[in-house]
Design an enzyme around this catalytic site. Structure first.
Site, PDB file in Angstrom:
ATOM      1  N   ASP A 293       0.865  -1.177   0.000  1.00 54.46           N
ATOM      2  CA  ASP A 293       0.000   0.000   0.000  1.00 54.46           C
ATOM      3  C   ASP A 293       0.902   1.227   0.000  1.00 54.46           C
ATOM      4  O   ASP A 293       1.625   1.474   0.970  1.00 54.46           O
ATOM      5  CB  ASP A 293      -0.916   0.005   1.229  1.00 54.46           C
ATOM      6  N   GLU A 381      -1.903  -2.312  -5.594  1.00 51.34           N
ATOM      7  CA  GLU A 381      -3.198  -1.696  -5.819  1.00 51.34           C
ATOM      8  C   GLU A 381      -3.206  -0.986  -7.171  1.00 51.34           C
ATOM      9  O   GLU A 381      -2.168  -0.563  -7.683  1.00 51.34           O
ATOM     10  CB  GLU A 381      -3.519  -0.713  -4.699  1.00 51.34           C
ATOM     11  N   ASP A 461      -2.389   2.235   7.333  1.00 48.81           N
ATOM     12  CA  ASP A 461      -1.551   1.723   6.244  1.00 48.81           C
ATOM     13  C   ASP A 461      -1.386   0.212   6.321  1.00 48.81           C
ATOM     14  O   ASP A 461      -1.495  -0.486   5.307  1.00 48.81           O
ATOM     15  CB  ASP A 461      -0.186   2.413   6.281  1.00 48.81           C
TER      16      ASP A 461
END
Length: 535
Positions: A293, A381, A461
């Site tokens: 992430d 992502e 996170d």
């Protein structure tokens, strides 16, 4: 730079010193080391039996039809022999090196850059003229014949004959490819952002580069002589060989080379090499996957399938160098445009920006290499970086260079045979609890930790990285539910009630609650997680 190097050719070429002594010695050495003119042999003395042979074409420079045919056949054989050295599957790679041309060679290279820019603009002018008159769009072959072959014979453009034909033909092909991409983008045959109409290149904004084909350059000693202190590079119609900083040897023979001059005044070459596809390397940690992430406070939060997790600090290279860049801009604004001091200040500013770009690229490459080396599967992502860069956080997002990291990571995973998966674009990784699967809704960026209804306190996170990791279907091949393990299960535990499937009543309740509180488009990935979790 040692004092003894001042006033020597190495002071100009290796140390890049531009003092008066080094400039004077470099000009003197260039004149003394200039390549002599080749002595043209008398064709009347050529034996008749050597007509139509390779010797007649190479040694005697005979250009009759049989000799030209023999020379073409021999060149094709040499090319086939070189490519036969790389049997099996190959991949095309570029290897870039710094070069140190002599002052006279710099003038020759800039003449090549200007000629290529002239030919490129001529093709665009020809295409616009054909469009205005309703004629057929010019092909690259016909344009090369008109703009290069016939133009070199024209007395008004006789200076084009001083430049290699292959470099000029490559500029024509580049312009034709630019128009082809424009047509394909307008017709919807290629994806991505709409490609604009090709424009003229200007001296101020155009990139100075030229591409030489395989038969227009040589490396003294062959491509095997590319170690430390290896052979010099010889380009067609360039009188002097060029010193190359071979910081790593070439893995194969180069099929093309591109020479360019950067805004900071440095010259570089990039070779196109056919490299055999190597077998996939085993990662240093077996059966491990990673979910990434990316962010701004921390460059990346990484969750591993073995229970470990870490955060990579954001280096903020541009923010750290803002004061230096501001001083270079202020120094440039005080100089008179067109003067030598203005050119020096402009190169100094370009060097400062180049340093920031190099630091950002080095950081991204090292992180991508680490992730691809230590994991068998990497889950990332899907981001709309271009859209995010249009917000008020544009400077920070561009400084982070997420797109560069994802591109390097994709290249490294492809090269090493590591699986690369992408989470759905609208997957709510920061909203879903990694322990119970509850969707807590959107949260502002200043909320870095939150407590779920199940009582678990989550780091924003790490929670997103865990959900992204669970979105990869290959994770379940590890034999455990990663989201539950990272939420509280023991790392070395073979299995517990946490790793078992949820009861049917609990799954129906979760699915109904999530569907009632969130956008269905954004829950496509989460439904898959719930289904996989119970399977």
């Amino acid at each position: 730079m040692p004092e003894s190097a001042h006033g020597t050719p190495s002071g100009y070429t290796f140390w890049n010193c531009r003092c008066r002594q080094c400039n004077k010695v470099a000009r003197t050495s260039s004149k003394t080391r200039a390549r002599g003119q080749r002595v043209k042999r008398d064709l009347e003395q050529m034996p008749p039996e050597e007509h139509g042979t390779t010797r007649g074409y190479n040694k005697w420079s005979c250009r009759c039809a049989p000799c030209r045919e023999a020379g073409a056949i021999r060149r094709a054989e040499v090319k086939a022999e070189r490519r036969a050295e790389s049997e099996g599957a190959v991949q095309i790679k570029r290897f870039s090196y710094r070069i140190y041309p002599e002052p006279n060679t710099v003038s020759d290279l800039r003449r090549v850059f200007g000629s290529c820019r002239f030919v490129y603009n001529s093709y665009i002018a020809l295409a616009r003229e054909r469009y205005a008159t309703g004629a057929k769009h010019p092909s690259s072959y016909d344009a090369a014949k008109t703009l290069v072959t016939e133009a070199r014979r024209n007395p008004d453009n006789a200076w084009l004959a001083e430049v290699s034909y292959t470099a000029l033909a490559a500029a024509v092909h580049d312009a034709a490819d630019a128009y082809q991409r424009y047509f394909d983008s307008a017709a919807g045959r290629i994806k991505g952002r709409r490609v604009g109409h090709p424009k003229f290149k200007t001296l101020r904004t155009a990139r100075k580069s030229a591409r030489f084909a395989e038969d227009s350059f040589t490396i003294r000693g062959g491509w095997q002589n590319t170690g430390q202190g290896g052979g010099r590079l010889h380009l067609a119609n360039i009188n002097q060989d060029i010193q190359v900083n071979w910081h790593r040897p070439l893995p194969g023979y180069p099929s093309a080379v591109t020479v360019r001059e950067d805004p900071d005044g440095a010259f570089r070459v990039s070779f196109v090499v056919r490299v055999p596809v190597a077998s996939s390397k085993q990662p240093t940690r077996a059966s491990r996957a990673a979910g990434i992430d990316v962010g701004l406070n921390d460059y990346a939060a990484i969750a591993y399938s073995d229970g470990k997790r870490e955060k990579i600090a954001n280096p903020r290279h541009y923010r750290q160098a803002e004061d230096r860049l501001r001083r270079t801009d202020k120094n440039l604004s005080r100089k008179t445009p067109g003067s030598n001091n203005y050119a020096k200040a402009k190169r100094a500013r370009a060097r400062a920006h180049r340093r920031v770009a190099n630091l950002r690229e080095n950081h991204a490459r090292q992180l991508a290499s680490k992730l691809s080396r230590e994991n068998q599967t990497v889950v990332i992502e899907t981001l709309n970086i271009a859209g995010m860069a249009r917000t008020n956080m544009a400077k920070s997002i561009n400084d982070a260079g997420w797109g560069q990291l994802l591109r390097f990571l994709e290249e490294a995973c492809t090269r090493k045979g590591v699986g690369l998966l992408r989470a759905p674009r609208f997957f709510a990784s920061t909203q879903i609890c990694s322990a119970c699967g509850e969707n807590g809704g959107k949260k502002p960026l200043n909320v870095r930790s939150w407590t779920c209804v199940c009582g678990v306190t989550l780091d924003r996170d790490y929670n997103a990285a865990t959900n992204i990791l669970a979105a990869g279907p290959a994770v379940y091949a590890c034999g455990r539910d990663v989201r539950l393990r990272l939420a509280g299960a023991v790392s070395d535990e073979a299995g517990s009630h946490r790793s078992e499937g949820l009861p049917r009543r609990r799954k129906r309740a979760l699915r109904g609650r999530v569907q009632a509180s969130s956008d269905p488009r954004k829950l496509k990935g989460f439904r898959g997680l719930v289904e996989n979790r119970g399977s």
